[in-house]
Design a protein around this motif. Structure first.
Motif, PDB file in Angstrom:
ATOM      1  N   GLY A 139       0.842  -1.192   0.000  1.00 55.08           N
ATOM      2  CA  GLY A 139       0.000   0.000   0.000  1.00 55.08           C
ATOM      3  C   GLY A 139       0.874   1.237   0.000  1.00 55.08           C
ATOM      4  O   GLY A 139       2.029   1.186   0.418  1.00 55.08           O
ATOM      5  N   HIS A 140       0.313   2.342  -0.466  1.00 56.31           N
ATOM      6  CA  HIS A 140       1.100   3.582  -0.511  1.00 56.31           C
ATOM      7  C   HIS A 140       0.660   4.525   0.603  1.00 56.31           C
ATOM      8  O   HIS A 140      -0.521   4.590   0.938  1.00 56.31           O
ATOM      9  CB  HIS A 140       1.002   4.259  -1.881  1.00 56.31           C
ATOM     10  N   VAL A 141       1.637   5.239   1.160  1.00 55.70           N
ATOM     11  CA  VAL A 141       1.320   6.164   2.254  1.00 55.70           C
ATOM     12  C   VAL A 141       1.265   7.615   1.792  1.00 55.70           C
ATOM     13  O   VAL A 141       0.909   8.497   2.579  1.00 55.70           O
ATOM     14  CB  VAL A 141       2.320   6.047   3.428  1.00 55.70           C
ATOM     15  N   LEU A 143      -9.633   7.182   2.357  1.00 59.02           N
ATOM     16  CA  LEU A 143      -9.991   6.135   1.397  1.00 59.02           C
ATOM     17  C   LEU A 143      -8.807   5.733   0.525  1.00 59.02           C
ATOM     18  O   LEU A 143      -8.644   4.575   0.174  1.00 59.02           O
ATOM     19  CB  LEU A 143     -11.132   6.633   0.488  1.00 59.02           C
ATOM     20  N   ASP A 144      -8.003   6.703   0.142  1.00 52.54           N
ATOM     21  CA  ASP A 144      -6.903   6.472  -0.819  1.00 52.54           C
ATOM     22  C   ASP A 144      -5.596   6.950  -0.219  1.00 52.54           C
ATOM     23  O   ASP A 144      -5.245   8.100  -0.381  1.00 52.54           O
ATOM     24  CB  ASP A 144      -7.226   7.194  -2.127  1.00 52.54           C
ATOM     25  N   MET A 145      -4.812   6.045   0.458  1.00 47.59           N
ATOM     26  CA  MET A 145      -5.304   4.752   0.886  1.00 47.59           C
ATOM     27  C   MET A 145      -4.819   4.416   2.282  1.00 47.59           C
ATOM     28  O   MET A 145      -4.500   3.291   2.578  1.00 47.59           O
ATOM     29  CB  MET A 145      -4.956   3.666  -0.136  1.00 47.59           C
ATOM     30  N   LYS A 146      -4.767   5.459   3.140  1.00 46.64           N
ATOM     31  CA  LYS A 146      -4.297   5.177   4.492  1.00 46.64           C
ATOM     32  C   LYS A 146      -5.270   4.281   5.253  1.00 46.64           C
ATOM     33  O   LYS A 146      -4.853   3.537   6.157  1.00 46.64           O
ATOM     34  CB  LYS A 146      -4.029   6.476   5.246  1.00 46.64           C
ATOM     35  N   ASP A 181       5.193   7.630  -3.101  1.00 46.66           N
ATOM     36  CA  ASP A 181       5.197   8.161  -4.473  1.00 46.66           C
ATOM     37  C   ASP A 181       4.175   7.581  -5.449  1.00 46.66           C
ATOM     38  O   ASP A 181       4.286   7.811  -6.652  1.00 46.66           O
ATOM     39  CB  ASP A 181       6.613   7.984  -5.070  1.00 46.66           C
ATOM     40  N   GLU A 182       3.168   6.882  -4.961  1.00 47.12           N
ATOM     41  CA  GLU A 182       2.195   6.295  -5.905  1.00 47.12           C
ATOM     42  C   GLU A 182       1.447   7.372  -6.666  1.00 47.12           C
ATOM     43  O   GLU A 182       1.162   7.226  -7.853  1.00 47.12           O
ATOM     44  CB  GLU A 182       1.206   5.402  -5.148  1.00 47.12           C
ATOM     45  N   GLU A 183       1.132   8.459  -5.984  1.00 49.29           N
ATOM     46  CA  GLU A 183       0.281   9.481  -6.613  1.00 49.29           C
ATOM     47  C   GLU A 183       1.014  10.254  -7.703  1.00 49.29           C
ATOM     48  O   GLU A 183       0.408  11.035  -8.426  1.00 49.29           O
ATOM     49  CB  GLU A 183      -0.286  10.432  -5.545  1.00 49.29           C
ATOM     50  N   ALA A 184       2.339  10.077  -7.805  1.00 46.45           N
ATOM     51  CA  ALA A 184       3.081  10.736  -8.881  1.00 46.45           C
ATOM     52  C   ALA A 184       3.632   9.708  -9.862  1.00 46.45           C
ATOM     53  O   ALA A 184       4.615   9.965 -10.552  1.00 46.45           O
ATOM     54  CB  ALA A 184       4.201  11.593  -8.307  1.00 46.45           C
ATOM     55  N   GLY A 221      -3.612  -5.432  -2.545  1.00 43.81           N
ATOM     56  CA  GLY A 221      -3.358  -4.004  -2.650  1.00 43.81           C
ATOM     57  C   GLY A 221      -4.660  -3.256  -2.840  1.00 43.81           C
ATOM     58  O   GLY A 221      -5.736  -3.792  -2.553  1.00 43.81           O
ATOM     59  N   GLU A 222      -4.574  -1.984  -3.311  1.00 41.51           N
ATOM     60  CA  GLU A 222      -5.798  -1.314  -3.683  1.00 41.51           C
ATOM     61  C   GLU A 222      -6.141  -1.806  -5.088  1.00 41.51           C
ATOM     62  O   GLU A 222      -5.270  -2.334  -5.768  1.00 41.51           O
ATOM     63  CB  GLU A 222      -5.631   0.214  -3.598  1.00 41.51           C
ATOM     64  N   PHE A 223      -7.306  -1.783  -5.580  1.00 47.69           N
ATOM     65  CA  PHE A 223      -8.421  -0.973  -5.218  1.00 47.69           C
ATOM     66  C   PHE A 223      -9.644  -1.873  -5.319  1.00 47.69           C
ATOM     67  O   PHE A 223      -9.891  -2.406  -6.387  1.00 47.69           O
ATOM     68  CB  PHE A 223      -8.449   0.183  -6.232  1.00 47.69           C
TER      69      PHE A 223
HETATM   70 ZN   LIG Z   1      -4.216   5.054  -4.108  1.00 42.75          ZN
END
Ligand SMILES: [Zn+2]
Length: 436
Positions: free
Chosen positions: A76-78, A107-110, A141-144, A169-171
Motif C-alpha cells: 500500500g502507498h502512504v 480512502l486512498d489509501m491510508k 510516491d504512488e500518486e506521482a 493491494g488497492e483498489f
Molecule cells: Zn491510491
C-alpha cells in the motif's frame, strides 16, 4: 495516546497515519514510514527501509511462514494527493466525527494501509506462523506515478519479492450497491496506461489565404469523432465474469440488459440506454482515449503545418499500442502520426486462484456478501508488481453506506471512511493471512 497495541485499535492507527502530511508532491513520506517502522520493530519485526531519495523511503517487513504457500505480498502507498477545497474537518487532523474518520487519504489509501498494517502486526504479535511468508511493503510516491516507490523497488530490488505469486493491494473490496443488492468488487485486473501523442500535419500558409483539410481541419475531425463515438467493443474474460456475476444476482429486468452488454452488437446501444448508470461499464468494454492537451500554431497570421494532440489512452488487458492505433485510425479516418509517450503493460489474463479465499473471508464477516471479480479502468501500483509475475487483488474490505458518494470522495474534499470499516477490513485481511 500511547503506541501500545495499535494492532488492536486499527481506527486509532488510521487516525495517527492521517496526521502525517504526506501530500505528493512533495511526498515527505519519511516521518510516516519511520513511525510505522518503529511500531513494527517494537513487535520484533526486522524492518528494511529502501529509498532512492532519503525523504522518500519505502518499507519492507516480513513474517516467516511454514513454507507451504508462496509468500504473500501486502502493498500500500502512504502518500496522498494535495488537500484542496473546503473541508468540514481539517484534512490532516484525523478527526473522528459523525461515525466517520475524516482526512486526506482516509480512502486512498491510508484506510487500507491501516488495515494491512494492523493485520500484519496482529499476526506478528500473536505468533502466527502463516502458510507462507507474509511481506508487508509500504510505498512512497504512488500518486506521482511511483518512480521512487513501486517502480523503483521492482526495478532495483526485485529480490525482495522472490517467489511471490499473489499480492493484496488497492483498489477493491468495498461494497457496491446494484439494485438493492450488496456486492464486493475485488479488483483482479487493471487497464493499461498508453499515453500517446498524435501529430496532425498539413500545408502551412498565410492566414490571409485559408486552407481547407489542413492540420486544424484534421484536429477538428479527430476531436469530433472522439466526442461522438467509441472505439470497438471487446469482451475480455474478466469483464465477462464481472458482468455475469452481477447479473446472476439482480432482478431479471436488470439482468437481461446487463448480459446484453456482453453481446458486442448490442453493447454500445445498451450503454447509451443505461446512460449515467452504465458509465462504469463503458471503459471495461472498450479501449479508450481521452484528448487532453493540444499544442500547435504560434502566430495568429500563420497557418501551422503541424498540431500535436495528447491522448490519454487506456488499453484492455491483452491489447497493445499497435491495436489501439489501428482502431483510432479506422474510427477517425484521419491520417496521423501516433507515438507512444508512456506504455505500462500489464499481464494478459488474471490468475484467479486466490479469489475464493478472499471471497470466503468476506462471506464469514458478511453472510450476504457476494464478491465479484473487477476490472479497474484506472491503475494501481499492482502494474509494477505484475512485471515480476505477481497477481494483485484489490482487497481492502469496507462496508460503505449506499448513500456515501465513495468514488467522488477520492482525491476530493471531505474524504472520509466509516469508522467501523477499519476493523472490518483488518479482520478480513487477518483471516486471509491465516489461510492463503
Ligand atoms: Zn491510491
Amino acid at each position: 495516546m500511547s503506541d501500545d497495541a495499535l494492532q488492536d485499535r486499527p481506527l486509532e492507527l488510521l487516525r495517527r497515519l492521517l496526521r502525517f502530511d504526506t501530500s505528493n508532491p512533495p511526498g515527505n513520506e519519511r516521518e510516516c514510514i519511520e513511525w510505522i517502522g518503529g511500531l513494527l520493530e517494537a513487535l520484533g519485526c526486522e524492518v528494511r527501509i529502501v529509498a532512492q531519495e532519503p525523504q522518500r523511503p519505502n518499507l519492507v517487513a516480513r513474517i516467516a511462514g511454514r513454507g507451504e504457500s508462496p509468500p504473500l505480498l501486502l502493498q500500500g502507498h502512504v502518500d496522498v494527493v494535495a488537500a484542496r477545497g473546503q473541508w468540514r474537518h481539517e484534512p490532516f487532523a484525523g478527526d473522528l466525527a459523525d461515525g466517520y474518520v475524516w482526512g486526506r487519504g482516509a480512502l486512498d489509501m491510508k484506510g487500507g494501509v491501516a488495515m494491512m498494517l494492523a493485520a500484519f502486526m496482529r499476526a506478528k504479535a500473536g505468533g502466527l506462523q502463516p502458510p507462507g511468508d507474509v511481506i508487508l511493503c509500504l510505498l512512497a510516491d504512488e500518486e506521482a506515478g511511483s518512480p521512487l516507490g513501486a517502480d523503483f523497488l521492482v526495478r532495483e530490488h526485485p529480490e525482495l519479492f522472490d517467489g511471490v505469486r499473489y499480492c493484496i493491494g488497492e483498489f477493491g473490496g468495498f461494497t457496491m450497491d446494484v439494485a438493492g443488492r450488496r456486492f464486493y468488487p475485488i479488483m483482479v485486473a487493471e487497464k493499461q496506461v498508453c499515453w500517446t501523442r498524435a501529430t496532425l500535419r498539413g500545408p502551412a500558409g498565410h492566414g490571409s489565404m485559408p486552407i481547407r483539410g489542413g492540420a486544424m481541419g484534421k484536429l477538428a475531425r479527430v476531436l469530433r469523432v472522439l466526442d461522438r463515438r467509441r472505439l470497438p467493443v471487446h469482451v475480455t474474460l474478466v469483464a465477462r465474469s464481472m458482468v455475469q456475476a452481477i447479473a446472476a444476482d439482480v432482478p431479471a429486468t436488470l439482468a437481461v440488459p446487463l448480459k446484453g452488454l456482453l453481446v458486442p452488437a448490442l453493447t454500445d446501444r445498451l450503454l447509451d440506454a443505461f446512460g449515467e448508470r452504465g458509465r462504469i461499464f463503458d471503459p471495461l468494454l472498450h479501449n479508450t482515449v481521452s484528448a487532453t492537451i493540444v499544442g500547435g500554431g504560434d502566430k495568429v497570421n500563420v497557418i501551422p503545418d503541424a498540431i500535436s494532440l495528447s491522448l490519454d489512452g487506456r488499453l484492455l488487458p491483452g491489447f497493445g499500442p499497435d491495436e489501439l492505433f489501428a482502431e483510432l485510425r479506422r474510427l477517425t479516418g484521419v491520417d496521423m502520426e501516433l507515438d507512444v509517450v508512456q506504455y505500462d503493460p500489464v499481464a494478459g489474463e488474471p490468475d484467479l486462484a486466490m479469489f475464493d479465499t478472499l471471497a470466503g473471508a468476506l462471506r464469514e464477516l458478511d453472510p450476504s456478501a457476494k464478491a465479484v471479480p473487477m476490472l479497474l479502468p484506472g491503475v494501481t501500483d499492482g502494474r509494477f508488481f505484475s512485471r515480476l509475475g505477481i497477481q494483485t487483488y484489490g482487497f481492502l474490505p469496507m462496508q460503505l453506506p449506499a448513500e456515501l458518494p465513495f468514488m467522488q470522495l477520492i482525491h476530493a474534499e471531505n474524504e472520509r471512511l466509516p469508522a467501523d470499516a477499519v476493523e472490518f477490513g483488518t479482520t478480513a485481511i487477518a483471516r486471509v493471512l491465516e489461510r492463503f
